[in-house]
Each structure stands twice: as C-alpha cells, then as structure tokens.
Design a protein around this motif. Structure first.
Motif, mmCIF file in Angstrom:
data_model
loop_
_atom_site.group_PDB
_atom_site.id
_atom_site.type_symbol
_atom_site.label_atom_id
_atom_site.label_comp_id
_atom_site.label_asym_id
_atom_site.label_seq_id
_atom_site.Cartn_x
_atom_site.Cartn_y
_atom_site.Cartn_z
ATOM 1 N N LYS C 186 0.839 -1.203 0.000
ATOM 2 C CA LYS C 186 0.000 0.000 0.000
ATOM 3 C C LYS C 186 0.870 1.248 0.000
ATOM 4 O O LYS C 186 2.059 1.205 0.293
ATOM 5 N N LYS C 187 0.222 2.393 -0.271
ATOM 6 C CA LYS C 187 0.985 3.633 -0.451
ATOM 7 C C LYS C 187 1.724 4.039 0.831
ATOM 8 O O LYS C 187 2.881 4.448 0.783
ATOM 9 N N ALA C 190 4.743 1.875 1.307
ATOM 10 C CA ALA C 190 5.807 2.166 0.337
ATOM 11 C C ALA C 190 6.606 3.395 0.768
ATOM 12 O O ALA C 190 7.826 3.421 0.672
ATOM 13 N N SER C 203 2.683 1.510 -6.547
ATOM 14 C CA SER C 203 1.871 1.646 -5.341
ATOM 15 C C SER C 203 1.207 2.997 -5.265
ATOM 16 O O SER C 203 0.698 3.369 -4.215
ATOM 17 N N GLY C 231 -0.976 -1.628 -6.330
ATOM 18 C CA GLY C 231 0.158 -2.024 -5.506
ATOM 19 C C GLY C 231 0.463 -3.501 -5.517
ATOM 20 O O GLY C 231 1.288 -3.963 -4.743
#
Lengths: 153, 161, 343
Positions: C186-187, C190, C203, C231
């Motif tokens: 997930k962002k 990351a 992502s 992602g």
C-alpha cells in the motif's frame, strides 16, 4: 481475452522468419569501431607507456622486442604486451595513445588452451586479423526480422 | 514567511534558522538543489524530527566518511521528499561529526525507517554503533571476517601487481 | 541471495533475506584508483543498465570540477540511457516475469527484442553491455553514419512487437490470475519503507527523478510518469511495460532534435576538494553516488546507493502471509539485481 488467443500468438511464430544465426558458420556483422582485441602499429609506437598507466586492470607491460628491424621513433624497441585475462576491453589505451599506435579490431575469439598463449607479444598484436563474411538484420514487416548476408543488400 | 521570489532552498534554510537554529551548528545552501545542515550528536534527534515534520520523509542514503587527519568520523544522512511538490527536487544533508575512537550516536530508524539497512551497513563498514537500532547484524561481509572495519583508512588493500 | 523462510503449512510467517554473496568492495577499491580508472569498475555492478551507474558517478565529479557538458553530449547521453532503460526492462520482464513463472515464450521474446537494442548500442559505443562511454566533460564518440535511420527502424518494429508481448504476458489471463492481488504494497507502507523505482510507482506514488530533479535534457522532452494504485505484482509489471512505451516516445523526440556541436569538453584529471551527490533514475530505482574529493586525482570516498538495495527492505514485508508457491512472483516483481545491491 482467452488463454487460447495468447497461445496462438506464440504459434504464429512458426510462420515468421527466424532470427537465429548458426554461429560459427554464420557470424554477425560487427560495426566499425567494435571493441575487440587491439592492433599495434609498430612504426608509430614510441614506448611512452601512457597505455600502461591508464589501463584500469594493469594488463599492459612495456617490454623490449628482440628482432633485427629498427624503429626510428623507438630506438630502445620497447612496445606494449597485453595479458588478455585481465583486459576489460574498455579501450582507454586506444583513446589515450598520443601517436595513434593502437587501433580497434573485430577479433573477439581469444580463448586458448595454454596459459602462456594468452599473453600477446607486440609482434602478435601487430598482425591484422582475417576478414569474414557477416550477416546483418533485416526487417520484413509482419513476417518479422531475420539475418541476411551483408553483401546481398 | 518569505517573499515569493526566494527559492525552496532558501526557504528551508530560513525556516531551520528560525525554528531549530540553536540546535544546529551550521546550515547553508551548497549549490542549486542542495542544503547542508551540521548538527552535534546531542541535538541531532530534535533536528531530525523537525526535518521529518517539515516534509522530508525519505532518507535516500546514509554514509560514513573517515577522516584520520582531523581525528573525526562523519556520518551523513541525505533526505528528500516523496509527497511535497515544492521540495521534491531537493536533497538536504544532515552531517554529524563523531570521535574516531569510539563513534556512537542514536539511531534515526524510529524517525525514518528507510535508514534501517543503511545504518546496518555503516556499522559494519566503519564500526559506528547506532544506539536503539533493532538489528545490527552482519549484512555484506562474510561470516568469518575478523579484521578492522573495512572502509576505515587503517585497512590498506594490496595494490594490483 | 538466500531467503530463510518460516512457514505455517503453506503460508509464510517470516522471511529473512541474507545478502552479501557477491560483495566485491567496490567502494574501497575506488579510493585507490584515479577518476578514469574507476569508470569500468563502477559501472559493472549492473551490466544490464550500466550507463545509469556511469552517469551517476560522473555527475558529482563534473559538479566539483565545474565542467559543463555541451548540448550534443547531453543528447547523446540521454539517448544511450533511454535505450538502456528499454533493454533493462525487457531483460527484467524476460527473466522475472518469464522464467520465474515458467513462461519461456516471454523469455524468448524479451531477449530477442533486446538483441536489436544491443546492436544499436554496439554501433554507437563499440560494446554491447558495459559501455564505459561517459567521461567527465562529455562522451567518447559521436553518432556513426546511418545510426538515426537504424534507430527509427528499430523503434517502429518494437512498437509493433510490444502488442505481441501485451497479448502473451500482460493481458494473458493465466499470468493475470497469478499476479493480481499478490504481494500488495500500500501507499503508506511504500513511503515508510523507502522504496524507489517501479515498485514505488506501482503503489500509487508519482515520483521520478527525471521529472522532480531533471538532469540531461529531460526537461525538454515530453513524457509521462506512469503509476498505478493497486500495488500488487501486476501493477508493478504494468508500470515497466508502460515505461517502455514512454521511452520509445522520448527517443523519437531526441532523435529529431539533436543539435550540432562538440561532444565533450576538456576536463582536468583531479577531484577538487568538496563533496557532491548525483541522482539518476535507472530502470530499478534511484541511484545516488556521494563523492568526496581532496584535491588529488583519486576520490577520497565514493558511496554508491542503488535501487535494488533500497528495495530490499520491501522483501521481508511483502512475503509475510504469502503462499510458498507465490514467492517467485513476489520476488520477481521487485526486479532485484543482487550485484547492484551488494556492490
């Protein structure tokens, strides 16, 4: 899209041209300036040793040559000798030589069976390699890409 | 805060001087896109936390530099930003001077988790102790290495013959 | 590398990578060789993508020396780097998406198309993989005769053949089933782990050094930074596939706009006192070289930081909760190059 369409994409290549070359009978044509082994012009080398200084892997040693021919620009007859096991073929020696005594060749098959033969003496380096007929790539539209002999096109 | 014609580098330098100026030793703009900050070991965590809150959320690399002539060992953190559009292109470096005999400093892994592997490598190569690091084990060297930390200037490698 | 894995039946509970098997001490050796002699050694950690390592080492040295590269030299550098990016992505898709998931046709397609690009690089520099082509001040050779025509012919063929690669790999339902939903990053994770390159852009974070801190002539060409928000492994492969199309677009613009002029400027064989850092976007992530000079001809300290090393932090995190059978797919989608991580 189904898996059958993906499979068919690979099957289509049965009807396209093949890219493979039957090396060593058919060889790829190499461009000018290809970084193969070095060619030494003994009537230009002065034995200054800049090639040995710039070599990153220290594979060049300057040795004395014992033959009868004399070289006016190199009275002590000192020429470079290459140990090809260490050479990384960067050709900084060719570019840094102040008199242009080193040159590029298209010779890359340098494997030997004996360890002593991998050290190339100055006389051996000054022999021009043999030429061979090469094959170059040709694009055929939907039929793909293959190799054709260079002299045909 | 500042006039519209100043660059992002000058904005950051002004903000650092204003808000954590007494915790840093030196801050300046090196060249276009580079700001360098020098902080002492005692206040480095406060400066690092401020930089992280200001938008620098990516530790791009951590390096050590061994200077035997000044009897110093520097550890440098390079920081950049993922999300803030105005400072995305900058690199801010945070340098800490350490004593060469027993270099140790608090780990910044709780603030930037991306510095984890780099601190582990700096510990192995320079012998710097990071207090509070979760896992300071061997990373690159072989298991039976017994010499001094390799990247210090004491270890001399033999020249190619 | 080795990955030591603890499993509960079929699911992985904990994974620990063990790296360092190809550590050669590049940074230590670089302190004992002068600026020019370091070039072949420091570009060999990543032979498939060597020109980016070369540029990232030369950039801080030029900054310290105060040398500006002429325009034509910058265009030639950017052309070689973009050709290298396409070749490296084809290599990654051939081995990591091909061999690691049992797809031999993708291996053949990827390596076959890469041969055409290596022929172009051979025509320009003389070597197929590790070029040693950039020196402080410019490049070593100019375009040979017939280069631009061959480049445009190859790009036309590549654009057609990318449709075939799309049909056998990226849209192939068998591959999509294996790659979708596997290894999701997930962002927030990351950003926290500090990953770079296509792993980051897959992502949802839109970061690329070519747009954020432009170097070379990237501020004069028109291209997009591709990113997907899911992602998973499929989105990481899609990022690389779309980046090949963007690189073809950049190459067409560069080939049209190359100016005339000199290709290099003379530069002294010293590293002046000071320190500088270089940032370059390679096919696996951001590469940084931190160079400290002391006025001699050898650098005092060279620190290399490559994309594969930064992405290594994501591997133990991604492998938790994944089945053993999906491990090659997750490892392959990171496009990890061991020599670049170990140096």
């Amino acid at each position: 899209m189904s898996a059958a369409e993906a499979f068919f994409e690979g099957v289509k290549h049965m009807f396209k041209r093949t890219f493979t070359l039957k090396h060593p009978y058919e060889r790829h044509e190499l461009p000018d300036g290809y970084r193969g082994r070095h060619l030494l012009y003994m009537d230009r080398c002065t034995g200054c040793g800049i090639c040995a200084w710039i070599c990153p892997e220290k594979c060049i040693t300057i040795v004395s040559v014992s033959e009868e021919k004399t070289y006016p620009q190199n009275p002590q007859k000192r020429f470079p000798q290459y140990w090809y096991v260490r050479c990384c073929f960067c050709h900084f020696c060719t570019d840094y030589c102040p008199t242009g005594a080193l040159d590029y060749t298209k010779d890359y098959d340098l494997a030997e069976y004996e360890k002593e033969l991998i050290i190339w003496s100055p006389e051996r380096l000054s022999k021009v390699p043999d030429a061979y007929e090469g094959y170059r790539t040709k694009f055929h539209g939907w039929a793909g890409v293959d190799h054709v002999p260079s002299k045909e096109s | 805060m500042t006039a519209a014609s100043s660059t992002p580098e000058q904005d950051i330098v002004a903000a650092i001087r204003e808000q954590v100026g007494n915790a840093v030793q030196d801050v300046k703009v090196d060249r276009k896109g580079r700001v360098s900050v020098v902080a002492p070991k005692e206040t480095m965590v406060e400066v690092a936390a401020w930089l992280q809150r200001a938008g620098l959320d990516h530790a791009i690399t951590v390096s050590g530099v061994d200077r035997p002539r000044e009897n110093q060992l520097d550890v440098v953190y390079f920081l950049s930003s993922y999300c803030r559009e105005d400072i995305k292109g900058l690199v801010v470096s945070l340098k800490i001077h350490l004593d060469r005999e027993n270099p140790s400093l608090p780990s910044l892994t709780p603030i930037w988790e991306s510095a984890n592997l780099f601190e582990r490598e700096t510990h192995e190569m320079f012998g710097v102790a990071f207090e509070g690091h979760p896992n300071l084990s061997r990373l690159l060297l072989q298991d039976n290495w017994e010499g001094p930390p390799p990247l210090r200037k004491d270890l001399k490698i033999p020249e190619l013959a | 590398m080795r990955i030591m894995v603890k499993t509960d039946g079929d699911l992985i509970v904990e994974a620990t990578p063990d790296i360092g098997y190809v550590h050669r001490g590049c940074e230590k050796i670089a302190e004992s060789r002068n600026v020019i002699k370091n070039i072949p050694m420091l570009e060999r950690p990543n032979i498939a993508d060597a020109s980016h390592l070369n540029w990232s080492y030369i950039k801080p040295i030029e900054e310290l020396q105060g040398v500006e590269v002429p325009e034509r030299g910058l265009y030639i550098r950017t052309i070689l780097c973009e050709m290298n990016r396409i070749a490296s992505h084809l290599y990654g898709m051939a081995i990591m998406a091909g061999i690691f998931s049992g797809h031999t046709t993708m291996y053949m397609f990827g390596f076959g198309d890469r041969e055409l690009l290596l022929d172009l690089c051979e025509m320009l520099t003389g070597a197929r993989m590790t070029f040693s082509f950039f020196v402080p001040g410019g490049v070593r050779r100019d375009f040979p005769r017939g280069f631009k025509e061959k480049l445009l012919e190859t790009l036309d063929y590549l654009e057609r053949h990318l449709g075939a690669i799309d049909r056998i790999l990226v849209s192939n339902p068998v591959f999509v089933e294996r790659a979708r939903g596997v290894g999701v990053l997930k962002k927030e994770d990351a950003i926290r782990l500090g990953v770079v390159g296509p792993v980051l852009r897959g992502s949802g974070v839109r970061c690329d050094v070519r747009k954020d801190a432009p170097y070379g002539v990237y501020d004069r060409v028109d291209f997009e930074v591709i990113s997907f928000v899911e992602g998973d492994c499929l989105s990481r492969w899609l990022v690389r596939f779309e980046e090949i199309k963007q690189s073809i677009r950049i190459l067409r613009q560069l080939a049209r706009d190359v100016p005339k002029g000199p290709i290099a400027k003379k530069s002294p064989l010293v590293v002046p006192g000071g320190e500088a850092i270089g940032r370059v976007e390679s096919s696996r992530g951001e590469i940084n070289h931190y160079v400290v000079g002391d006025g001699g001809d050898k650098p005092y300290r060279v620190k290399m930081s490559t994309g594969s090393f930064k992405n290594l932090a994501a591997l133990p995190f991604l492998l938790k909760g994944v089945r053993i059978g999906d491990m090659p797919m997750v490892y392959g989608s990171l496009d990890y190059w061991p020599v670049e991580a170990d140096r």
